[in-house]
Design an enzyme around this catalytic site. Structure first.
Site, mmCIF file in Angstrom:
data_model
loop_
_atom_site.group_PDB
_atom_site.id
_atom_site.type_symbol
_atom_site.label_atom_id
_atom_site.label_comp_id
_atom_site.label_asym_id
_atom_site.label_seq_id
_atom_site.Cartn_x
_atom_site.Cartn_y
_atom_site.Cartn_z
ATOM 1 N N HIS A 18 0.877 -1.210 0.065
ATOM 2 C CA HIS A 18 -0.060 0.063 -0.090
ATOM 3 C C HIS A 18 0.901 1.404 -0.068
ATOM 4 C CE1 HIS A 18 -2.992 2.731 2.170
ATOM 5 N NE2 HIS A 18 -3.756 2.287 1.090
ATOM 6 N N HIS A 60 -1.427 9.915 -3.051
ATOM 7 C CA HIS A 60 -2.691 9.601 -2.563
ATOM 8 C C HIS A 60 -3.373 10.940 -2.411
ATOM 9 C CE1 HIS A 60 -5.431 9.383 0.843
ATOM 10 N NE2 HIS A 60 -5.763 8.033 0.141
HETATM 11 O O1 G3P Z 1 -6.482 1.413 -2.744
HETATM 12 C C1 G3P Z 1 -6.898 0.633 -1.687
HETATM 13 C C2 G3P Z 1 -6.785 1.639 -0.609
HETATM 14 O O2 G3P Z 1 -5.696 2.262 -0.806
HETATM 15 C C3 G3P Z 1 -8.171 2.517 -0.799
HETATM 16 O O3 G3P Z 1 -7.880 3.740 0.103
HETATM 17 O O4 G3P Z 1 -7.386 5.950 0.346
HETATM 18 O O5 G3P Z 1 -5.839 4.445 0.825
HETATM 19 O O6 G3P Z 1 -6.284 4.892 -1.601
HETATM 20 P P1 G3P Z 1 -6.732 4.873 -0.025
HETATM 21 CA CA CA Z 2 -4.999 3.527 -2.888
#
Ligand code: G3P
Ligand code: CA
Length: 263
Positions: A18, A60
């Protein structure tokens, strides 16, 4: 990162890095992605937005404020403006235990730079971020993937996965490419008696769902499995939670903490 693709292997529990290895390195920087590759994550997760001058960049937040030394809205900044920013020093200040000199001066990478660096040696899990504010982001993304031969039939299925909270964005990607795996992100997953209906809708265009592990239950995974849908859970940063969902039968996790989840 293993080169064979394991996306549709329902017995495999995928580790999706992530924002890169974002517990140990500043998120969405080349440093974080390099570390994720070293730690053998199955996928690099890349959030993508478009700069004012139409370049896909990896970030992000909708503004650069939190993760750089600058301020402003990404889609209102040109690439040269974005490239002037330091995307690593904030991390050293916020997480002194993890700080490294090499993080100072890390840049916001373009998607092209990430692909230039890793090519086919990794798998990519790309999110179209706020497509409603980034008109044409799918067109740019498709073109870039194609130019880099990442949609070639000779590649294992799932070399590139596209994820989005926006159904419209996923469906637009589908108009460009009939086979690329799509994952629908669900902020408020429908559980209980209506779960199946919602999943059936999603399964018409996507191979899976990405959602919060806190908002679902065992039954949700069971129903998804019956419909042949993958479920990838975010954001799982402890081995205990990872083990729990692996045992329940989830197909993978988005994690900031690749080594910490026992990988
Ligand atoms: O993409 C999966 C997760 O990352 C979604 O939430 O806000 O961290 O992009 P975010
Ligand atoms: Ca994401």
């Amino acid at each position: 990162i293993k080169n064979e693709t394991t996306l549709m292997n329902l017995n495999k529990f995928l580790i999706i890095a992530h924002r890169g290895a974002s517990v140990q390195a500043p998120e969405h920087t080349m440093a974080a992605y390099r570390l994720a590759k070293e730690q053998e994550a199955d996928y690099l997760e890349v959030d993508v937005q478009m700069s004012k001058d139409g370049v896909l960049v990896s970030l992000h937040d909708l503004t650069v404020d939190r993760t750089t030394d600058g301020s402003g809205i990404v889609s209102e900044m040109t690439l040269p403006e974005i490239k002037r920013l330091d995307a690593g020093s904030w991390f050293n200040q916020k997480f002194p235990d993890m700080a490294k000199e090499e993080y100072v001066g890390q840049k916001i990478p373009t998607l092209q730079e990430i692909i230039d660096e890793f090519g086919e040696t990794v798998n990519y899990y790309i999110e179209t971020k706020k497509p409603e504010q980034n008109e044409g982001i799918e067109d740019e993304l498709f073109e870039l993937l194609e130019q880099n031969n990442l949609l070639d039939e000779r590649l294992p299925e799932g070399k590139v996965v596209i994820q989005s909270f926006s159904e419209e964005s996923l469906k637009r990607m589908r108009t460009f490419d009939s086979t690329i795996p799509l994952v629908k992100l669900e902020r408020d997953p429908v559980t209980g008696p209506d779960a199946r209906k919602r999943m059936q809708e999603i399964s018409e265009y996507a191979v899976g769902i990405g959602t919060y592990f806190e908002k679902i239950d065992e039954e949700y995974i069971k129903t998804a499995k019956e419909l042949g849908l993958l479920v990838h859970l975010y954001t799982v940063n402890s081995a205990e939670i990872a083990e729990k969902w692996k045992a329940i039968g989830a197909h993978g996790i988005f994690t900031d903490n690749i080594t910490g989840v026992g990988h």
